[in-house]
Write an enzyme that holds these catalytic residues in place. Structure first.
Site, PDB file in Angstrom:
ATOM      1  N   ASP A   1       0.866  -1.178   0.000  1.00 62.46           N
ATOM      2  CA  ASP A   1       0.000   0.000   0.000  1.00 62.46           C
ATOM      3  C   ASP A   1       0.904   1.230   0.000  1.00 62.46           C
ATOM      4  OD1 ASP A   1      -2.085   1.744   0.119  1.00 62.46           O
ATOM      5  OD2 ASP A   1      -2.945   0.982   1.982  1.00 62.46           O
TER       6      ASP A   1
ATOM      7  N   ASP B   1      -2.607   2.254  -6.242  1.00 66.30           N
ATOM      8  CA  ASP B   1      -1.532   2.272  -5.245  1.00 66.30           C
ATOM      9  C   ASP B   1      -1.563   1.086  -4.292  1.00 66.30           C
ATOM     10  OD1 ASP B   1      -3.933   3.115  -4.114  1.00 66.30           O
ATOM     11  OD2 ASP B   1      -2.948   4.358  -2.616  1.00 66.30           O
ATOM     12  N   GLU B   2      -2.280   0.022  -4.653  1.00 64.46           N
ATOM     13  CA  GLU B   2      -2.449  -1.081  -3.706  1.00 64.46           C
ATOM     14  C   GLU B   2      -2.570  -2.400  -4.459  1.00 64.46           C
ATOM     15  OE1 GLU B   2      -5.547  -2.203  -0.058  1.00 64.46           O
ATOM     16  OE2 GLU B   2      -5.923  -0.462  -1.342  1.00 64.46           O
TER      17      GLU B   2
END
Length: 488
Positions: A11, A105-106
């Site tokens: 993350d 983003d993860e």
């Protein structure tokens, strides 16, 4: 559950805000809030410096400004975020063929499938190496969680924030989870959390002690069984490499409610075109067109229409969206509009009848608009037409003379004056003399630009007229490897 912590969850830390800080040296270490800047804007991401003031994602921007009046408020730059995300996801795919992105983003990574980790030691080394590689490639930090299941890996990355790594050893799951809030578990939102709190259950340990039967009685069989298993740390879900998109959509929230039906129709057409552009970009077509309308009182209506075959034709989507709009009451005003396409496929089936209807509808709309304009102009339109006819015969007042009356720029019925150039805070610019920079603010005919770029020292601020011909919008610069390359 696995016997080794070989599922990794990455993350990125405050992703959008961190990208802005990396690309704008003067903002490093300062409160940065990214989101819609209008009166109805919403916070997309806040830097950790801003979070100390209570600012968080999904908060109304007006509330954020009250909590953090001295923060830097910037528009999102999704093209840059997408480019950085592709770099990060590329690093993950070097570790394993099984990478499951959850957002820009993860992502989850199955390290065992890639042969990069088989036990705690190798998993930790891989996680630390990944964090270092991300820092080297993007200049950004990410938090890593390692565990024997997806749920625990995500819990671990959250506990590791910011810029940390946490490995949960198999067999220690219940001990680690027990003191944590029930809100830590996926699927436990504010409503379920409050329901459990009223029953005296606030921690994961208390959730496990309540037992499966009691949880089923409280929240239903499906949710209750799932909560009990999560409280015990049990999760057998595999990492799935490809997650098929189910829909493509775009929407806009307007600073001022829209009341004019023609304006609303125009916005729907524009959203339909943007939706098709995104649809084509994903390599899909779609069969069901969806219109979303949020009215002045926050009531939200959705309407849908299913075509006879999947399409990625903008004319077809525009026409379907227009038909759906006709069935919606917009009296009182509209604050949000959205157009989406579902029932996705990777092929198109030309719907000639629908295309024909779209073309006819567009022609009819243009004719109606023409008639309305002529009716509104009335005698003035006739007088203008007479003047043009006289000019064609060489009479005074012909086209060779300067525009007068209704034909003068800015006059009713005449050409519109050139619109003032708009410069949104945070957008990229390039000056012919001073090089690359970003807009710090604008107003009263002036725009303030800070001239700096990734890797440079904090730059100098200069102010220009908004119509300065030497100042132009620009594409974002890469975060790493370009420092100073475009300096004058």
């Amino acid at each position: 559950m696995r016997a080794a912590p070989t599922i990794l969850h990455l993350d990125m830390d405050a992703f959008y805000a961190s990208v802005e800080q990396a690309s704008k040296p003067s903002l490093r270490g300062k409160a940065v809030i990214v989101g819609g800047l209008g009166p109805r804007g919403v916070v997309a991401t806040a830097s950790y410096e801003a979070r100390r003031f209570g600012v968080h994602s999904a908060m109304p921007m007006a509330q954020a400004r009250r909590l953090c009046p001295n923060g830097a408020y910037l528009i999102p730059r999704f093209r840059l975020y997408q480019a950085v995300s592709e770099v990060v996801m590329g690093l993950l795919r070097e570790l394993s063929p099984l990478v499951e992105p959850l957002s820009l983003d993860e992502a989850f990574v199955d390290l065992e499938a890639g042969g990069t980790a088989f036990d705690s030691k190798s998993a930790r080394e891989t996680g630390e190496r990944l964090r270092a590689d991300i820092r080297a490639a993007t200049g950004l930090s990410g938090s890593v969680g390692l565990a024997g299941s997806k749920m625990l890996a995500k819990v671990a990355s959250e506990e590791a924030k910011p810029a940390g790594l946490l490995l949960i050893e198999p067999g220690t799951e219940r001990e680690l989870l027990a003191p944590m809030s029930v809100r830590t578990l996926p699927g436990v939102g504010p409503v379920t959390g409050e329901h459990l709190r009223r029953a005296g259950i606030t921690t994961v340990g208390e959730l496990a002690e309540a037992g499966e039967d009691e949880l089923v009685r409280m929240v239903g069989r499906s949710h209750g069984v799932g909560l009990y298993r999560m409280a015990l740390g049990l999760d057998d879900r595999p990492v799935v490499a490809e997650r098929d998109a189910k829909s493509v959509s775009v929407e806009d929230t307007f600073d001022v409610d829209l009341h004019d039906r023609v304006r609303i129709r125009t916005e729907v057409q524009r959203l339909a075109d943007r939706c098709v552009e995104r649809l084509r970009g994903s390599g899909h077509s779609g069969r069901t067109i969806v219109l979303k309308v949020r009215r002045y009182d926050f009531s939200t209506m959705t309407r849908s229409e299913t075509l006879r075959g999947p399409t990625d034709d903008p004319a077809v989507v525009r026409e379907a969206a227009a038909r759906l709009l006709e069935a919606v009451d917009t009296t009182g005003g509209v604050r949000l509009l959205g157009v989406g396409v579902t029932g996705l496929a990777d092929y198109t089936q030309e719907d000639l009848f629908a295309q024909s209807m779209a073309a006819e509808a567009e022609a009819a709309a243009e004719a109606a608009a023409q008639e309305a304009a002529e009716a509104a102009a009335g005698g003035a339109a006739a007088a203008s037409a007479g003047a043009r006819e006289a000019g064609a015969r060489g009479a005074p007042g012909g086209p060779a003379e300067a525009p007068q009356g209704a034909d003068a720029p800015g006059a009713p019925g005449g050409p519109e004056p050139a619109p003032e150039r708009r410069w949104a805070a945070g957008s990229d610019v390039l000056h012919a003399v001073y090089g690359p920079g970003w807009v710090q603010g604008s107003g009263v005919g002036r725009v303030t630009v800070r001239f700096e770029q990734p890797g440079s020292p904090p730059g100098r601020v200069r102010t220009f007229r908004v119509e300065d011909p030497e100042l132009e919008p620009s594409d974002p610069l890469p975060l790493v490897g370009q420092a100073g390359a475009d300096a004058p």
